[in-house]
Design a protein around this motif. Structure first.
Motif, PDB file in Angstrom:
ATOM      1  N   ASP A  23      72.277  21.980 -18.521  1.00  0.00           N
ATOM      2  CA  ASP A  23      71.192  21.151 -19.047  1.00  0.00           C
ATOM      3  C   ASP A  23      71.626  19.696 -19.211  1.00  0.00           C
ATOM      4  O   ASP A  23      70.893  18.769 -18.888  1.00  0.00           O
ATOM      5  CB  ASP A  23      70.694  21.704 -20.386  1.00  0.00           C
ATOM      6  CG  ASP A  23      70.020  23.065 -20.210  1.00  0.00           C
ATOM      7  OD1 ASP A  23      69.974  23.541 -19.056  1.00  0.00           O
ATOM      8  OD2 ASP A  23      69.539  23.628 -21.198  1.00  0.00           O
TER       9      ASP A  23
ATOM     10  N   ASP B  26      75.518  24.884 -24.459  1.00  0.00           N
ATOM     11  CA  ASP B  26      74.798  24.578 -23.234  1.00  0.00           C
ATOM     12  C   ASP B  26      75.357  25.300 -22.001  1.00  0.00           C
ATOM     13  O   ASP B  26      74.623  25.922 -21.239  1.00  0.00           O
ATOM     14  CB  ASP B  26      74.954  23.060 -23.039  1.00  0.00           C
ATOM     15  CG  ASP B  26      73.772  22.471 -22.317  1.00  0.00           C
ATOM     16  OD1 ASP B  26      72.652  22.972 -22.531  1.00  0.00           O
ATOM     17  OD2 ASP B  26      73.979  21.530 -21.538  1.00  0.00           O
ATOM     18  N   ARG B  62      68.268  30.269 -22.884  1.00  0.00           N
ATOM     19  CA  ARG B  62      67.978  28.976 -23.490  1.00  0.00           C
ATOM     20  C   ARG B  62      67.185  29.152 -24.784  1.00  0.00           C
ATOM     21  O   ARG B  62      67.392  28.427 -25.747  1.00  0.00           O
ATOM     22  CB  ARG B  62      67.233  28.071 -22.511  1.00  0.00           C
ATOM     23  CG  ARG B  62      67.216  26.630 -22.974  1.00  0.00           C
ATOM     24  CD  ARG B  62      66.671  25.676 -21.950  1.00  0.00           C
ATOM     25  NE  ARG B  62      67.555  25.525 -20.816  1.00  0.00           N
ATOM     26  CZ  ARG B  62      67.311  26.031 -19.610  1.00  0.00           C
ATOM     27  NH1 ARG B  62      66.234  26.723 -19.401  1.00  0.00           N
ATOM     28  NH2 ARG B  62      68.149  25.825 -18.632  1.00  0.00           N
ATOM     29  N   ASN B  63      66.272  30.133 -24.802  1.00  0.00           N
ATOM     30  CA  ASN B  63      65.533  30.439 -26.035  1.00  0.00           C
ATOM     31  C   ASN B  63      66.492  30.863 -27.139  1.00  0.00           C
ATOM     32  O   ASN B  63      66.370  30.419 -28.285  1.00  0.00           O
ATOM     33  CB  ASN B  63      64.546  31.585 -25.798  1.00  0.00           C
ATOM     34  CG  ASN B  63      63.247  31.110 -25.163  1.00  0.00           C
ATOM     35  OD1 ASN B  63      63.055  29.922 -24.939  1.00  0.00           O
ATOM     36  ND2 ASN B  63      62.375  32.050 -24.873  1.00  0.00           N
ATOM     37  N   LEU B  65      69.513  30.108 -27.526  1.00  0.00           N
ATOM     38  CA  LEU B  65      70.265  28.943 -27.981  1.00  0.00           C
ATOM     39  C   LEU B  65      69.387  27.977 -28.793  1.00  0.00           C
ATOM     40  O   LEU B  65      69.743  27.560 -29.892  1.00  0.00           O
ATOM     41  CB  LEU B  65      70.830  28.226 -26.749  1.00  0.00           C
ATOM     42  CG  LEU B  65      71.883  27.159 -26.964  1.00  0.00           C
ATOM     43  CD1 LEU B  65      73.108  27.747 -27.639  1.00  0.00           C
ATOM     44  CD2 LEU B  65      72.274  26.546 -25.622  1.00  0.00           C
ATOM     45  N   ALA B  66      68.211  27.661 -28.235  1.00  0.00           N
ATOM     46  CA  ALA B  66      67.375  26.606 -28.830  1.00  0.00           C
ATOM     47  C   ALA B  66      66.630  27.076 -30.078  1.00  0.00           C
ATOM     48  O   ALA B  66      66.515  26.339 -31.054  1.00  0.00           O
ATOM     49  CB  ALA B  66      66.378  26.093 -27.790  1.00  0.00           C
ATOM     50  N   TYR B  67      66.123  28.315 -30.048  1.00  0.00           N
ATOM     51  CA  TYR B  67      65.303  28.785 -31.169  1.00  0.00           C
ATOM     52  C   TYR B  67      66.063  29.730 -32.087  1.00  0.00           C
ATOM     53  O   TYR B  67      65.800  29.784 -33.278  1.00  0.00           O
ATOM     54  CB  TYR B  67      64.050  29.494 -30.650  1.00  0.00           C
ATOM     55  CG  TYR B  67      63.198  28.614 -29.784  1.00  0.00           C
ATOM     56  CD1 TYR B  67      62.357  27.654 -30.362  1.00  0.00           C
ATOM     57  CD2 TYR B  67      63.230  28.709 -28.401  1.00  0.00           C
ATOM     58  CE1 TYR B  67      61.570  26.826 -29.568  1.00  0.00           C
ATOM     59  CE2 TYR B  67      62.449  27.889 -27.605  1.00  0.00           C
ATOM     60  CZ  TYR B  67      61.626  26.950 -28.188  1.00  0.00           C
ATOM     61  OH  TYR B  67      60.863  26.129 -27.404  1.00  0.00           O
ATOM     62  N   THR B 109      54.647  25.816 -27.262  1.00  0.00           N
ATOM     63  CA  THR B 109      56.061  25.593 -27.540  1.00  0.00           C
ATOM     64  C   THR B 109      56.234  24.909 -28.881  1.00  0.00           C
ATOM     65  O   THR B 109      55.387  24.127 -29.301  1.00  0.00           O
ATOM     66  CB  THR B 109      56.735  24.748 -26.433  1.00  0.00           C
ATOM     67  OG1 THR B 109      58.101  24.533 -26.781  1.00  0.00           O
ATOM     68  CG2 THR B 109      56.057  23.394 -26.263  1.00  0.00           C
ATOM     69  N   GLY B 111      59.446  23.864 -29.286  1.00  0.00           N
ATOM     70  CA  GLY B 111      60.756  23.281 -29.013  1.00  0.00           C
ATOM     71  C   GLY B 111      60.744  22.134 -28.025  1.00  0.00           C
ATOM     72  O   GLY B 111      61.790  21.689 -27.576  1.00  0.00           O
ATOM     73  N   GLY B 113      59.687  22.191 -24.979  1.00  0.00           N
ATOM     74  CA  GLY B 113      59.780  22.616 -23.577  1.00  0.00           C
ATOM     75  C   GLY B 113      58.401  22.737 -22.975  1.00  0.00           C
ATOM     76  O   GLY B 113      57.430  22.195 -23.489  1.00  0.00           O
TER      77      GLY B 113
END
Lengths: 137, 147
Positions: A23, B26, B62-63, B65-67, B109, B111, B113
């Motif tokens: 990313d 990441d 990614r979800n 990680l991000a959420y 979303t 986040g 995205g």
């Protein structure tokens, strides 16, 4: 962190993505392309994704933003080299790659950019000379 | 516990290919993609099915990680007696998903995205199961079978 190289060919920037994009790398690429357009005065950007074995929503968004940023800076963007399996997956994922022009390969992408460059020039020349339009491709 | 399940059910036998990866940064999203690809090749999924599963895994990692604030994934080759497939289970101990219906719908979303992650991932796999509990965490399990 890997950095995606940007080559300049005439007034076109060629971005060939050959690594599995983190990313961070994708975000860095947006900035690098913007900087190079301004520094070089390029009128077109070709992003070659032959090396990408997947395009997820994050990478899709990155491609859309590069196209949008380039447009604001006066350059057209064409994404080329998408693998068939990636195209099938993108459609199912629901990603439309809004605002992105695509072409099968670099050669066709170059042609699209060249034609886009000729369009406005022809428009300005209204004294009847259409020699450019008739020129062989 | 709220559960969304699709075509789940039949008991499956786990094969020896089973790996767990932490999702904390990441670059782990890239590692998850590589691990899922390896399992998909081992299970002899077609190239299109490999691509769909790896893309779904990328969205889900990614979800996580991000959420979810990070978590882990378990990737395994599974066999239900009739066919072989790949199962990936993403687990986090994050805030959970208060409104599953909205979270699953395209374009929603919280986040920043595109809001295609969960709904998009569901379309790309054969089986999709979501367990979530507010303030305790989320578990998403996806399976893709070789045709």
């Amino acid at each position: 962190m890997d950095r995606v190289p940007i080559l300049k060919i005439g007034d076109v920037l060629l971005v060939s993505i050959q690594v599995d994009l983190e990313d961070k790398t994708a975000i860095q690429l947006q900035e690098d392309v913007a900087d190079r357009i301004v520094a070089s005065g390029a009128h077109g950007v070709i992003i070659d994704i032959t090396g990408l074995d997947i395009v997820d929503s994050f990478v899709g968004r990155m491609l859309s933003s590069i196209a949008a940023i380039s447009r604001v800076l006066g350059a057209d963007t064409v994404v080329v080299g998408m693998r068939p399996a990636v195209a099938i997956t993108l459609v199912e994922l629901g990603l439309s790659l809004e605002g992105i022009q695509t072409a099968l390969n670099v050669e066709r992408g170059m042609r699209i950019l060249a034609e886009a460059r000729q369009g406005p020039r022809l428009h300005r020349d209204e004294r009847g000379s259409t020699a450019e339009a008739a020129a062989p491709r | 516990m709220t559960t969304v399940s699709e075509r789940g059910g039949a008991p499956v036998e786990r094969t020896e290919l089973r790996e767990i990866l932490l999702i904390a940064a990441d670059e782990d999203v890239v590692h998850v993609r590589q691990l899922v690809r390896k399992a998909a090749v081992a299970a002899k999924l077609s190239l299109v099915d490999q691509t769909k599963l790896v893309t779904a895994a990328s969205e889900l990692a990614r979800n996580t990680l991000a959420y979810g604030g990070g978590g882990q994934v378990t990737v395994e080759v599974v066999d239900d007696g009739r066919r072989v497939g790949v199962r990936a289970e993403f687990v986090d101990e994050g805030p959970g998903i208060p409104d599953i219906g909205r979270a699953m719908s395209d374009g929603y979303t919280t986040g920043g995205g595109l809001g295609l992650g969960l709904g998009g991932a569901r379309r790309l796999v054969d089986e999709f199961e979501l367990d979530t509990k507010v303030s305790l965490g989320t578990r998403v399990t996806v399976t893709k079978w070789a045709r």
